[in-house]
Design a protein around this motif. Structure first.
Motif, PDB file in Angstrom:
ATOM      1  N   HIS A 222      47.827  -4.438 -52.123  1.00 25.17           N
ATOM      2  CA  HIS A 222      47.297  -5.307 -50.905  1.00 25.17           C
ATOM      3  C   HIS A 222      45.849  -4.798 -50.812  1.00 25.17           C
ATOM      4  CE1 HIS A 222      50.922  -7.083 -48.933  1.00 25.17           C
ATOM      5  NE2 HIS A 222      51.441  -5.741 -49.144  1.00 25.17           N
ATOM      6  N   ALA A 223      45.033  -5.541 -50.760  1.00 23.83           N
ATOM      7  CA  ALA A 223      43.598  -5.763 -50.140  1.00 23.83           C
ATOM      8  C   ALA A 223      43.554  -6.446 -48.772  1.00 23.83           C
ATOM      9  CB  ALA A 223      42.794  -6.524 -51.248  1.00 23.83           C
ATOM     10  N   TYR A 224      42.336  -6.399 -48.223  1.00 23.39           N
ATOM     11  CA  TYR A 224      42.365  -6.848 -46.781  1.00 23.39           C
ATOM     12  C   TYR A 224      40.998  -7.403 -46.547  1.00 23.39           C
ATOM     13  CZ  TYR A 224      46.310  -3.435 -46.437  1.00 23.39           C
ATOM     14  OH  TYR A 224      47.457  -2.806 -46.605  1.00 23.39           O
ATOM     15  N   PRO A 225      40.954  -8.477 -45.974  1.00 19.61           N
ATOM     16  CA  PRO A 225      39.620  -9.053 -45.522  1.00 19.61           C
ATOM     17  C   PRO A 225      38.952  -8.188 -44.761  1.00 19.61           C
ATOM     18  CG  PRO A 225      41.486 -10.632 -45.219  1.00 19.61           C
ATOM     19  CD  PRO A 225      42.318  -9.304 -45.607  1.00 19.61           C
ATOM     20  N   HIS A 226      37.662  -7.981 -45.046  1.00 18.95           N
ATOM     21  CA  HIS A 226      36.919  -6.821 -44.154  1.00 18.95           C
ATOM     22  C   HIS A 226      35.582  -7.275 -44.082  1.00 18.95           C
ATOM     23  CE1 HIS A 226      36.643  -2.726 -42.871  1.00 18.95           C
ATOM     24  NE2 HIS A 226      35.704  -2.454 -43.956  1.00 18.95           N
ATOM     25  N   ALA A 227      34.969  -6.662 -43.089  1.00 22.04           N
ATOM     26  CA  ALA A 227      33.407  -6.902 -42.756  1.00 22.04           C
ATOM     27  C   ALA A 227      32.836  -5.453 -42.765  1.00 22.04           C
ATOM     28  CB  ALA A 227      33.698  -7.470 -41.472  1.00 22.04           C
ATOM     29  N   TRP A 228      31.541  -5.574 -43.297  1.00 16.93           N
ATOM     30  CA  TRP A 228      30.752  -4.339 -43.026  1.00 16.93           C
ATOM     31  C   TRP A 228      29.142  -4.849 -43.080  1.00 16.93           C
ATOM     32  CZ3 TRP A 228      33.470  -5.895 -47.265  1.00 16.93           C
ATOM     33  CH2 TRP A 228      32.930  -6.121 -48.363  1.00 16.93           C
ATOM     34  N   MET A 229      28.250  -4.034 -43.285  1.00 17.68           N
ATOM     35  CA  MET A 229      26.901  -4.253 -43.227  1.00 17.68           C
ATOM     36  C   MET A 229      26.010  -3.896 -44.175  1.00 17.68           C
ATOM     37  SD  MET A 229      25.017  -1.678 -41.647  1.00 17.68           S
ATOM     38  CE  MET A 229      23.812  -2.364 -40.796  1.00 17.68           C
ATOM     39  N   GLU A 230      24.958  -4.142 -44.311  1.00 23.69           N
ATOM     40  CA  GLU A 230      23.764  -3.524 -45.028  1.00 23.69           C
ATOM     41  C   GLU A 230      22.264  -3.193 -44.445  1.00 23.69           C
ATOM     42  OE1 GLU A 230      23.822  -5.265 -49.000  1.00 23.69           O
ATOM     43  OE2 GLU A 230      23.255  -7.254 -48.067  1.00 23.69           O
ATOM     44  N   VAL A 231      21.684  -2.393 -44.907  1.00 23.92           N
ATOM     45  CA  VAL A 231      20.203  -2.277 -44.260  1.00 23.92           C
ATOM     46  C   VAL A 231      19.420  -2.230 -45.350  1.00 23.92           C
ATOM     47  CG1 VAL A 231      19.030  -0.525 -43.019  1.00 23.92           C
ATOM     48  CG2 VAL A 231      21.311  -0.789 -42.522  1.00 23.92           C
ATOM     49  N   TYR A 232      18.119  -2.946 -45.267  1.00 18.67           N
ATOM     50  CA  TYR A 232      17.111  -2.832 -46.210  1.00 18.67           C
ATOM     51  C   TYR A 232      16.261  -1.829 -46.031  1.00 18.67           C
ATOM     52  CZ  TYR A 232      13.803  -4.745 -49.434  1.00 18.67           C
ATOM     53  OH  TYR A 232      12.803  -4.742 -50.609  1.00 18.67           O
ATOM     54  N   LEU A 233      16.416  -1.135 -47.348  1.00 20.77           N
ATOM     55  CA  LEU A 233      15.452   0.279 -47.433  1.00 20.77           C
ATOM     56  C   LEU A 233      14.249   0.077 -48.443  1.00 20.77           C
ATOM     57  CD1 LEU A 233      18.086   3.073 -46.955  1.00 20.77           C
ATOM     58  CD2 LEU A 233      16.576   2.026 -45.287  1.00 20.77           C
ATOM     59  N   PRO A 234      13.168   0.073 -48.189  1.00 21.29           N
ATOM     60  CA  PRO A 234      12.257  -0.105 -49.375  1.00 21.29           C
ATOM     61  C   PRO A 234      12.328   0.823 -50.508  1.00 21.29           C
ATOM     62  CG  PRO A 234      10.994  -0.218 -47.144  1.00 21.29           C
ATOM     63  CD  PRO A 234      12.530   0.220 -47.045  1.00 21.29           C
ATOM     64  N   GLY A 235      12.376   0.348 -51.805  1.00 19.48           N
ATOM     65  CA  GLY A 235      12.668   1.016 -52.827  1.00 19.48           C
ATOM     66  C   GLY A 235      14.144   1.095 -53.145  1.00 19.48           C
ATOM     67  N   ALA A 236      14.969   1.192 -52.316  1.00 14.74           N
ATOM     68  CA  ALA A 236      16.365   1.177 -52.649  1.00 14.74           C
ATOM     69  C   ALA A 236      17.204  -0.237 -52.485  1.00 14.74           C
ATOM     70  CB  ALA A 236      17.155   2.095 -51.570  1.00 14.74           C
ATOM     71  N   GLY A 237      16.406  -1.269 -51.679  1.00 15.59           N
ATOM     72  CA  GLY A 237      16.978  -2.509 -51.460  1.00 15.59           C
ATOM     73  C   GLY A 237      17.957  -2.399 -50.495  1.00 15.59           C
ATOM     74  N   TRP A 238      19.042  -3.495 -50.351  1.00 17.50           N
ATOM     75  CA  TRP A 238      20.014  -3.469 -49.344  1.00 17.50           C
ATOM     76  C   TRP A 238      21.106  -2.286 -49.925  1.00 17.50           C
ATOM     77  CZ3 TRP A 238      19.300  -6.238 -45.095  1.00 17.50           C
ATOM     78  CH2 TRP A 238      18.380  -7.361 -44.957  1.00 17.50           C
ATOM     79  N   VAL A 239      21.327  -1.417 -48.796  1.00 18.82           N
ATOM     80  CA  VAL A 239      22.239  -0.493 -48.922  1.00 18.82           C
ATOM     81  C   VAL A 239      23.507  -0.842 -48.125  1.00 18.82           C
ATOM     82  CG1 VAL A 239      22.687   1.954 -48.946  1.00 18.82           C
ATOM     83  CG2 VAL A 239      20.322   1.005 -49.511  1.00 18.82           C
ATOM     84  N   GLU A 240      24.628  -0.690 -48.741  1.00 18.18           N
ATOM     85  CA  GLU A 240      25.681  -1.031 -47.786  1.00 18.18           C
ATOM     86  C   GLU A 240      26.347   0.063 -46.962  1.00 18.18           C
ATOM     87  OE1 GLU A 240      28.575  -3.167 -50.136  1.00 18.18           O
ATOM     88  OE2 GLU A 240      27.421  -4.335 -50.822  1.00 18.18           O
ATOM     89  N   PHE A 241      26.772   0.012 -45.749  1.00 15.50           N
ATOM     90  CA  PHE A 241      27.523   0.674 -44.985  1.00 15.50           C
ATOM     91  C   PHE A 241      28.793   0.000 -44.384  1.00 15.50           C
ATOM     92  CE2 PHE A 241      23.067   1.834 -45.060  1.00 15.50           C
ATOM     93  CZ  PHE A 241      22.978   3.638 -45.084  1.00 15.50           C
ATOM     94  N   ASP A 242      29.982   0.934 -44.250  1.00 15.59           N
ATOM     95  CA  ASP A 242      31.078   0.316 -43.687  1.00 15.59           C
ATOM     96  C   ASP A 242      31.417   1.297 -42.616  1.00 15.59           C
ATOM     97  OD1 ASP A 242      33.376  -0.321 -42.732  1.00 15.59           O
ATOM     98  OD2 ASP A 242      34.612   0.348 -44.804  1.00 15.59           O
ATOM     99  N   PRO A 243      30.973   1.016 -41.468  1.00 16.11           N
ATOM    100  CA  PRO A 243      31.049   1.746 -40.064  1.00 16.11           C
ATOM    101  C   PRO A 243      32.844   1.922 -39.817  1.00 16.11           C
ATOM    102  CG  PRO A 243      30.193  -0.075 -39.447  1.00 16.11           C
ATOM    103  CD  PRO A 243      30.112  -0.110 -41.216  1.00 16.11           C
TER     104      PRO A 243
END
Length: 331
Positions: A222-243
């Motif tokens: 099984h997999a699951y539809p899911h939602a998370w977010m990302e933050v833009y950090l200069p040098g690293a770009g968009w970094v994903e976080f799943d709270p």
């Protein structure tokens, strides 16, 4: 790197015939350095006319138009992809952005401005006040350390709860009630980051556990539809976080689309017209299978109601729960 096949089946059953409005479908991921799309397919019942567009964020969207009445709507998306996961170490953040507060560089600030802008009412500054607690502790105002504490803090301090109402809670409501769904958690962290002057955006996709993988080509998990977010950090770009799970990036997360706001990233969004008494039964099932390195030909999914088969645009050659809402009724 894993080669995966993901089959996402959604079925709506109506208690009496209804007329379906246009449906906006967001199933096809975008190619990137961490995800290479190999093959896609989309099967719809009843038959539909399908056209493809790109939304303002570059996501690939299918618009399905229906004729006549029906008592079922079934959507089966099949995607095959190479998933490279997340590197074990974060790319270096630019020196000026390693501690908070900081300002984005002039060449990036105009494009990030809407992602920094607060989007939801917070009359008592409850979101900003709640966020400030994570500026204390080990790491202090170190940007990445603070974001990790915030991500894990949302998981630790709030209670995950299934919610059947459509839409996403206001961040202030999530704090007031002490819990929510993955979409609610993602939006809360987005607004927390924006209160710190950081650019943040919403992600919709899938969550699965690679540890449960069977041998290539064997049983699915099984997999699951899911939602998370990302933050833009200069040098690293968009970094994903799943709270929801308290994790920073992960091979468990398979991104499908990004947007500034959750309402812009609904996997299925549509309407139907029927009597005020009509009821809807919804079923969602997502299965993931690990494939061998050799591409596996797609097999169509048989449906009982004469489906239309609308192939997704072929991916260009490249070098070697819960986020869904039932269609909204229009009376």
């Amino acid at each position: 790197m894993r080669t995966l096949e993901i089959v996402h089946r959604t079925r709506y059953e109506y208690s009496e015939p209804v007329t379906l409005g246009d449906h906006r479908l967001m199933f096809r991921p975008r190619d990137s350095h961490d995800l290479r799309l190999l093959h896609t397919g989309l099967v719809i019942a009843p038959a539909a006319q399908v056209r493809w567009i790109h939304d303002p964020f570059g996501n690939s969207i299918a618009i399905a138009a229906f004729e006549g009445t029906t008592q079922i709507l079934e959507l089966v998306s099949t995607i095959e992809l190479e998933h490279f996961g997340v590197p074990p170490e974060l790319p270096p953040i630019e020196e000026f952005a390693r501690t908070l507060p900081f300002s984005y560089a002039s060449e990036e600030a105009p494009d990030l401005a809407r992602y920094v802008e607060r989007s939801y009412p917070d009359p008592n500054s409850s979101v900003a006040t709640w966020t400030k607690q994570f500026m204390e502790g080990e790491g202090g105002n170190d940007t990445f350390s603070l974001l990790k504490r915030l991500c894990m803090g949302i998981q630790d301090k709030l209670k995950y709860a299934m919610r059947f109402e459509p839409g996403t809670q206001l961040p202030a409501v999530t704090l007031e009630t002490g819990g929510g769904t993955c979409r609610d958690y993602a939006l809360l962290m987005i607004e927390c980051c924006r209160s710190l002057g950081l650019a943040a955006r919403f992600i919709t996709g899938y969550l699965y556990d690679p540890a449960l993988d069977a041998a290539p080509g064997e049983a699915t998990t099984h997999a699951y539809p899911h939602a998370w977010m990302e933050v833009y950090l200069p040098g690293a770009g968009w970094v994903e976080f799943d709270p929801t799970n308290g994790i920073v990036g992960s091979e468990r997360l398979i991104r499908v689309a990004v947007a500034r706001d959750p309402e812009q990233a609904m996997p299925i969004k549509g309407s139907f017209t029927g009597s005020p008494d009509v009821t809807v039964n919804a079923m969602v099932d997502v299965q993931v299978r690990t494939l061998s390195p050799v591409p596996v030909p797609e097999t169509s999914v048989p449906l009982e109601t004469g489906p239309s088969q609308a192939p997704m645009p072929s991916p260009a050659p490249a070098p070697t729960p819960e986020a869904q809402e039932p269609p909204t009724q229009a009376l």
